[in-house]
Design a protein around this motif. Structure first.
Motif, PDB file in Angstrom:
ATOM      1  N   ALA A 147       0.835  -1.198   0.000  1.00 11.37           N
ATOM      2  CA  ALA A 147       0.000   0.000   0.000  1.00 11.37           C
ATOM      3  C   ALA A 147       0.876   1.256   0.000  1.00 11.37           C
ATOM      4  O   ALA A 147       0.590   2.228  -0.706  1.00 11.37           O
ATOM      5  N   ALA A 148       1.974   1.221   0.770  1.00 10.68           N
ATOM      6  CA  ALA A 148       2.887   2.365   0.797  1.00 10.68           C
ATOM      7  C   ALA A 148       3.550   2.552  -0.570  1.00 10.68           C
ATOM      8  O   ALA A 148       3.736   3.677  -1.037  1.00 10.68           O
ATOM      9  N   GLY A 149       3.872   1.439  -1.224  1.00  8.62           N
ATOM     10  CA  GLY A 149       4.457   1.513  -2.566  1.00  8.62           C
ATOM     11  C   GLY A 149       3.482   2.087  -3.574  1.00  8.62           C
ATOM     12  O   GLY A 149       3.863   2.885  -4.444  1.00  8.62           O
ATOM     13  N   ASP A 150       2.200   1.682  -3.474  1.00  9.00           N
ATOM     14  CA  ASP A 150       1.157   2.251  -4.338  1.00  9.00           C
ATOM     15  C   ASP A 150       1.127   3.771  -4.196  1.00  9.00           C
ATOM     16  O   ASP A 150       1.080   4.507  -5.186  1.00  9.00           O
ATOM     17  N   ASP A 151       1.146   4.237  -2.947  1.00  8.58           N
ATOM     18  CA  ASP A 151       1.030   5.669  -2.677  1.00  8.58           C
ATOM     19  C   ASP A 151       2.259   6.427  -3.176  1.00  8.58           C
ATOM     20  O   ASP A 151       2.138   7.524  -3.746  1.00  8.58           O
ATOM     21  N   GLN A 152       3.440   5.842  -2.982  1.00  2.00           N
ATOM     22  CA  GLN A 152       4.672   6.496  -3.442  1.00  2.00           C
ATOM     23  C   GLN A 152       4.702   6.631  -4.963  1.00  2.00           C
ATOM     24  O   GLN A 152       5.045   7.676  -5.499  1.00  2.00           O
ATOM     25  N   GLN A 153       4.327   5.544  -5.658  1.00  6.94           N
ATOM     26  CA  GLN A 153       4.344   5.602  -7.123  1.00  6.94           C
ATOM     27  C   GLN A 153       3.338   6.620  -7.636  1.00  6.94           C
ATOM     28  O   GLN A 153       3.604   7.335  -8.611  1.00  6.94           O
ATOM     29  N   ALA A 154       2.175   6.673  -6.990  1.00  9.30           N
ATOM     30  CA  ALA A 154       1.160   7.657  -7.406  1.00  9.30           C
ATOM     31  C   ALA A 154       1.676   9.077  -7.198  1.00  9.30           C
ATOM     32  O   ALA A 154       1.434   9.967  -8.021  1.00  9.30           O
ATOM     33  N   ALA A 155       2.412   9.287  -6.119  1.00  5.41           N
ATOM     34  CA  ALA A 155       2.945  10.627  -5.824  1.00  5.41           C
ATOM     35  C   ALA A 155       3.999  11.039  -6.840  1.00  5.41           C
ATOM     36  O   ALA A 155       4.051  12.199  -7.262  1.00  5.41           O
ATOM     37  N   ILE A 156       4.854  10.095  -7.237  1.00  2.00           N
ATOM     38  CA  ILE A 156       5.900  10.400  -8.221  1.00  2.00           C
ATOM     39  C   ILE A 156       5.301  10.574  -9.611  1.00  2.00           C
ATOM     40  O   ILE A 156       5.761  11.383 -10.408  1.00  2.00           O
ATOM     41  N   GLY A 157       4.249   9.817  -9.898  1.00  2.00           N
ATOM     42  CA  GLY A 157       3.551   9.982 -11.175  1.00  2.00           C
ATOM     43  C   GLY A 157       4.082   9.150 -12.314  1.00  2.00           C
ATOM     44  O   GLY A 157       3.900   9.501 -13.484  1.00  2.00           O
ATOM     45  N   VAL A 158       4.749   8.038 -11.992  1.00  2.00           N
ATOM     46  CA  VAL A 158       5.260   7.149 -13.047  1.00  2.00           C
ATOM     47  C   VAL A 158       4.099   6.638 -13.893  1.00  2.00           C
ATOM     48  O   VAL A 158       3.108   6.136 -13.365  1.00  2.00           O
ATOM     49  N   LYS A 159       4.245   6.753 -15.225  1.00  2.00           N
ATOM     50  CA  LYS A 159       3.205   6.227 -16.114  1.00  2.00           C
ATOM     51  C   LYS A 159       3.872   5.577 -17.323  1.00  2.00           C
ATOM     52  O   LYS A 159       4.026   6.201 -18.377  1.00  2.00           O
ATOM     53  N   THR A 160       4.300   4.336 -17.147  1.00  2.00           N
ATOM     54  CA  THR A 160       4.884   3.596 -18.256  1.00  2.00           C
ATOM     55  C   THR A 160       3.768   2.990 -19.095  1.00  2.00           C
ATOM     56  O   THR A 160       2.579   3.173 -18.805  1.00  2.00           O
ATOM     57  N   LEU A 161       4.153   2.230 -20.120  1.00  2.00           N
ATOM     58  CA  LEU A 161       3.156   1.561 -20.962  1.00  2.00           C
ATOM     59  C   LEU A 161       2.181   0.728 -20.149  1.00  2.00           C
ATOM     60  O   LEU A 161       0.991   0.659 -20.461  1.00  2.00           O
ATOM     61  N   ILE A 162       2.680   0.072 -19.092  1.00  4.91           N
ATOM     62  CA  ILE A 162       1.797  -0.811 -18.313  1.00  4.91           C
ATOM     63  C   ILE A 162       0.832  -0.026 -17.435  1.00  4.91           C
ATOM     64  O   ILE A 162      -0.108  -0.608 -16.894  1.00  4.91           O
ATOM     65  N   HIS A 163       1.044   1.280 -17.286  1.00  4.40           N
ATOM     66  CA  HIS A 163       0.135   2.097 -16.478  1.00  4.40           C
ATOM     67  C   HIS A 163      -1.005   2.694 -17.309  1.00  4.40           C
ATOM     68  O   HIS A 163      -1.983   3.174 -16.757  1.00  4.40           O
ATOM     69  N   HIS A 164      -0.865   2.666 -18.628  1.00  3.82           N
ATOM     70  CA  HIS A 164      -1.832   3.325 -19.502  1.00  3.82           C
ATOM     71  C   HIS A 164      -2.893   2.352 -20.012  1.00  3.82           C
ATOM     72  O   HIS A 164      -2.636   1.166 -20.206  1.00  3.82           O
ATOM     73  N   ASP A 165      -4.075   2.881 -20.274  1.00  4.91           N
ATOM     74  CA  ASP A 165      -5.136   2.159 -20.970  1.00  4.91           C
ATOM     75  C   ASP A 165      -5.424   2.886 -22.275  1.00  4.91           C
ATOM     76  O   ASP A 165      -5.014   4.034 -22.475  1.00  4.91           O
ATOM     77  N   ASP A 166      -6.129   2.191 -23.183  1.00  2.00           N
ATOM     78  CA  ASP A 166      -6.500   2.826 -24.443  1.00  2.00           C
ATOM     79  C   ASP A 166      -7.461   3.978 -24.186  1.00  2.00           C
ATOM     80  O   ASP A 166      -8.236   3.937 -23.226  1.00  2.00           O
TER      81      ASP A 166
END
Length: 411
Positions: A79-98
């Protein structure tokens, strides 16, 4: 809400150490496929999710990419990792939808098409020979993972990006720290803040690379990413850096896991090694079997956008599902004798590269690298054996062997 019943075996998905003990892991996954193929997982430090263990269900979920989306939870982290990644804003190919995913994927797609792979094959074959020659020079013993398997695919993908060879060791260190956050040997630190520091350092490196390629475009993949536009607009800084990130990390860590895990399988199954040596026409099938056997990407996550069900189990809108590729690639309903390593397995309907719109962009490159390496190694290999116990990375996302001590004789 219906009662959520959790099978104790499902705890393996949130335990990085479970992937270091393959016998225990597969015993748990076999139990889940038979008794709780859709299992609720609610354990400390993680947000709850459903674990999906059957091949057919995973394929159906991947096909339904508007019902089950990558966003907002594409991989399992704490859960802490989820929150950290959301804060940094990483959006690779696997984070995107069509439709965003389709537009961003297209930026690098030409670099991984068959025509590009044919042009690259000469170079990949040369590198395969270089690293087998290095084994001869360094022999008769080595730690195959650390001395060979991590370096060969790293060299391929970094060369495609146009990163200078002097920076390869640092990039290897970054990626091992990034994917090894749950492994005491590989991690920079056990703290979330320190592990996120790796990400920020990679961001700084790739921001400099972007600036250089925009000032002076070159004929490499980094330049294609840096100067890409969507609807006439350049990529945002975060999307540009995220693109480098997925190529630089997934582009070699997964392949090195297959090569090292594939060699481990050939050592443990000498009859299959002899079969392959005596009939190298089996190499494409053998490569697919190594990929199935190792399954370096252990899972991806999807989130239901509306109430639905999987195998009769209600999944509420907003709930996440974990797609266990490791389990699906041993599914008894799909694979004849799934725990038999078979270099001539055909058909081999593994889904180690995913399926549907998110099918791995670099699948053709990974297949070619595995094929080229073993096509060079196997005909030259006289003898090979383990000189100690192999060690596997503690992970819940990407991993394979981290040490493979071997003794060998090569032509």
């Amino acid at each position: 809400m219906a009662t959520r019943i959790m099978d104790e075996a499902a705890k393996v998905f949130a335990d990085p150490k479970s992937y270091t003990d393959e016998a225990a892991l597969h015993a748990a996954l076999t139990h889940l496929r038979a008794n709780a193929p859709v299992s609720w997982v609610d354990v400390p430090n993680y947000r709850p999710f459903w674990a999906i263990t059957k091949h057919a269900d995973i394929m159906a979920i991947e096909r339904a990419n508007t019902l089950f989306t990558n966003s907002p939870r594409p991989v399992l982290t704490t859960a802490a990792g989820d929150d950290q990644q959301a804060a940094i804003g990483v959006k690779t190919l696997i984070h995107h939808d069509d439709p965003e995913h389709r537009a961003i994927r297209a930026i690098g797609a030409d670099w991984f098409r068959p025509k590009a792979m044919r042009a690259l094959k000469v170079r990949v074959d040369e590198l395969a020979k270089r690293y087998v020659d290095q084994m001869v020079a360094a022999g008769p013993e080595c730690d195959f993972v650390q001395e060979v398997a991590v370096n060969y695919p790293l060299y391929v993908i970094m060369s495609m990006l146009g990163i200078p060879e002097s920076d390869f060791p640092q990039m290897l260190k970054y990626t091992q720290e990034l994917f090894g956050t749950d492994d005491e040997e590989m991690q920079r630190s056990s703290s979330i803040e320190e592990s996120m520091g790796v990400l920020l350092e990679m961001f700084a490196y790739f921001n400099e690379l972007t600036a250089a390629r925009r000032a002076t475009p070159t004929e490499d993949l980094a330049s294609a990413i840096a100067n890409a536009t969507i609807d006439g607009e350049p990529l945002s800084d975060i999307d540009t850096v995220s693109y480098y990130l997925i190529i630089a990390t997934a582009g070699h860590d997964t392949t090195s896991a297959v090569i090292s895990g594939g060699l481990h399988a050939l050592i443990e199954h000498p009859e299959q090694r002899r079969r392959l040596r005596d009939n190298m026409d089996l190499m494409p099938l053998a490569a697919e079997e190594m990929i199935r056997w190792v399954t370096p990407v252990k899972e991806f996550m999807r989130t239901a956008q509306q109430d639905t069900e999987v195998r009769g189990v209600p999944i509420a809108a907003g709930e996440s599902v974990l797609l266990s590729y490791v389990s699906s690639n041993r599914d008894e309903d799909v694979f004849d004798e799934p725990f038999r390593f078979d270099v001539g397995r055909e058909p081999n309907k593994h889904n180690a590269f995913g399926y549907g719109v998110h099918f791995c962009l670099g699948a053709a490159l990974a297949r070619m690298e595995v094929n080229s390496f073993f096509s060079e190694l196997i005909p030259r290999l006289n003898e090979i054996e383990l000189t100690g116990d192999p060690a596997y990375t503690a992970t819940i996302f990407v991993g394979g062997p981290k040490h493979l001590p071997i003794r060998y004789s090569l032509k």
